[in-house]
Design a protein around this motif. Structure first.
Motif, short mmCIF file in Angstrom:
data_model
loop_
_atom_site.label_atom_id
_atom_site.label_comp_id
_atom_site.label_asym_id
_atom_site.label_seq_id
_atom_site.Cartn_x
_atom_site.Cartn_y
_atom_site.Cartn_z
N THR A 178 -7.76 8.93 3.47
CA THR A 178 -8.26 10.07 4.24
C THR A 178 -8.39 9.66 5.70
O THR A 178 -8.36 8.46 6.03
CB THR A 178 -9.64 10.54 3.73
N ASN A 179 -8.54 10.63 6.58
CA ASN A 179 -8.74 10.32 7.99
C ASN A 179 -9.96 9.44 8.19
O ASN A 179 -9.93 8.49 8.97
CB ASN A 179 -8.89 11.61 8.81
N ARG A 180 -11.05 9.73 7.47
CA ARG A 180 -12.27 8.93 7.60
C ARG A 180 -12.03 7.50 7.12
O ARG A 180 -12.49 6.55 7.73
CB ARG A 180 -13.41 9.59 6.80
N GLU A 181 -11.28 7.36 6.04
CA GLU A 181 -10.97 6.02 5.54
C GLU A 181 -10.15 5.24 6.56
O GLU A 181 -10.40 4.05 6.78
CB GLU A 181 -10.26 6.11 4.19
N PHE A 182 -9.19 5.89 7.20
CA PHE A 182 -8.43 5.22 8.25
C PHE A 182 -9.33 4.84 9.42
O PHE A 182 -9.17 3.76 10.00
CB PHE A 182 -7.26 6.08 8.75
N GLU A 183 -10.27 5.70 9.78
CA GLU A 183 -11.21 5.35 10.84
C GLU A 183 -11.97 4.08 10.48
O GLU A 183 -12.11 3.17 11.31
CB GLU A 183 -12.24 6.48 11.04
N LEU B 150 0.84 -1.19 0.00
CA LEU B 150 0.00 0.00 0.00
C LEU B 150 0.87 1.24 0.00
O LEU B 150 1.70 1.42 0.88
CB LEU B 150 -0.91 0.02 1.23
N LYS B 151 0.68 2.06 -0.99
CA LYS B 151 1.35 3.35 -1.07
C LYS B 151 0.26 4.39 -1.27
O LYS B 151 0.34 5.24 -2.14
CB LYS B 151 2.35 3.37 -2.23
N ILE B 152 -0.77 4.26 -0.47
CA ILE B 152 -1.98 5.04 -0.64
C ILE B 152 -2.08 6.05 0.49
O ILE B 152 -1.78 5.74 1.64
CB ILE B 152 -3.22 4.12 -0.58
N ASP B 153 -2.53 7.23 0.15
CA ASP B 153 -2.85 8.22 1.17
C ASP B 153 -4.35 8.15 1.43
O ASP B 153 -5.14 8.74 0.70
CB ASP B 153 -2.46 9.62 0.72
N LYS C 270 -15.89 0.90 -0.56
CA LYS C 270 -15.66 0.66 -1.99
C LYS C 270 -14.48 1.50 -2.47
O LYS C 270 -13.61 1.01 -3.20
CB LYS C 270 -16.93 1.01 -2.76
N ASN C 271 -14.42 2.76 -2.05
CA ASN C 271 -13.31 3.63 -2.44
C ASN C 271 -11.98 3.15 -1.87
O ASN C 271 -10.95 3.21 -2.55
CB ASN C 271 -13.58 5.07 -2.00
N ILE C 272 -12.00 2.68 -0.64
CA ILE C 272 -10.79 2.16 0.00
C ILE C 272 -10.27 0.95 -0.78
O ILE C 272 -9.07 0.86 -1.09
CB ILE C 272 -11.06 1.77 1.47
N LEU C 273 -11.15 0.03 -1.12
CA LEU C 273 -10.75 -1.16 -1.87
C LEU C 273 -10.24 -0.78 -3.26
O LEU C 273 -9.26 -1.35 -3.74
CB LEU C 273 -11.89 -2.16 -1.96
N ARG C 274 -10.90 0.17 -3.89
CA ARG C 274 -10.47 0.62 -5.22
C ARG C 274 -9.07 1.24 -5.15
O ARG C 274 -8.20 0.92 -5.96
CB ARG C 274 -11.47 1.64 -5.79
N LYS C 275 -8.85 2.11 -4.18
CA LYS C 275 -7.54 2.77 -4.02
C LYS C 275 -6.43 1.76 -3.73
O LYS C 275 -5.32 1.90 -4.22
CB LYS C 275 -7.58 3.76 -2.85
N SER C 276 -6.75 0.78 -2.91
CA SER C 276 -5.72 -0.15 -2.44
C SER C 276 -5.51 -1.34 -3.37
O SER C 276 -4.52 -2.04 -3.25
CB SER C 276 -6.10 -0.68 -1.06
N HIS C 277 -6.45 -1.58 -4.27
CA HIS C 277 -6.44 -2.75 -5.15
C HIS C 277 -6.53 -4.05 -4.37
O HIS C 277 -6.14 -5.11 -4.88
CB HIS C 277 -5.20 -2.76 -6.05
N GLY D 196 2.12 -1.87 9.09
CA GLY D 196 2.13 -0.96 10.22
C GLY D 196 1.26 0.27 10.06
O GLY D 196 1.48 1.27 10.75
N LEU D 197 0.30 0.22 9.16
CA LEU D 197 -0.58 1.37 8.96
C LEU D 197 -1.65 1.46 10.04
O LEU D 197 -2.16 2.53 10.32
CB LEU D 197 -1.25 1.31 7.58
#
Length: 70
Positions: free
Chosen positions: A11-16, A6-9, A46-53, A68-69
């Motif tokens: 969002t705070n909400r996505e991390f939550e 994962l080399k994805i940024d 859905k956006n998280i999965l799309r971003k992360s593949h 370690g994320l």
């Protein structure tokens, strides 16, 4: 087996949401905790999965822990 990097940024909400998924929460439970609709949570997921593949949330959470994320 090839591990997802994962080399994805996120969002705070996505991390939550990722953290709540890692705790075993379902979309409806996450929605209640974050005071949003279940549809909003599912859209974030859905956006998280799309971003992360990642293939699914289990693979996503495992990769986040390995790197370690969360």
């Amino acid at each position: 087996m090839k591990h997802l990097r994962l080399k994805i940024d996120f969002t705070n909400r996505e991390f939550e949401i990722i953290n709540l998924l890692a705790e075993g929460s379902r979309a409806k439970e996450i929605a209640n905790e974050l005071f949003v609709s279940e549809l909003t949570v599912r859209t974030h997921m859905k956006n998280i999965l799309r971003k992360s593949h990642a293939r699914n949330t289990t693979a996503l959470v495992a990769t986040c822990i390995r790197q370690g994320l969360i």
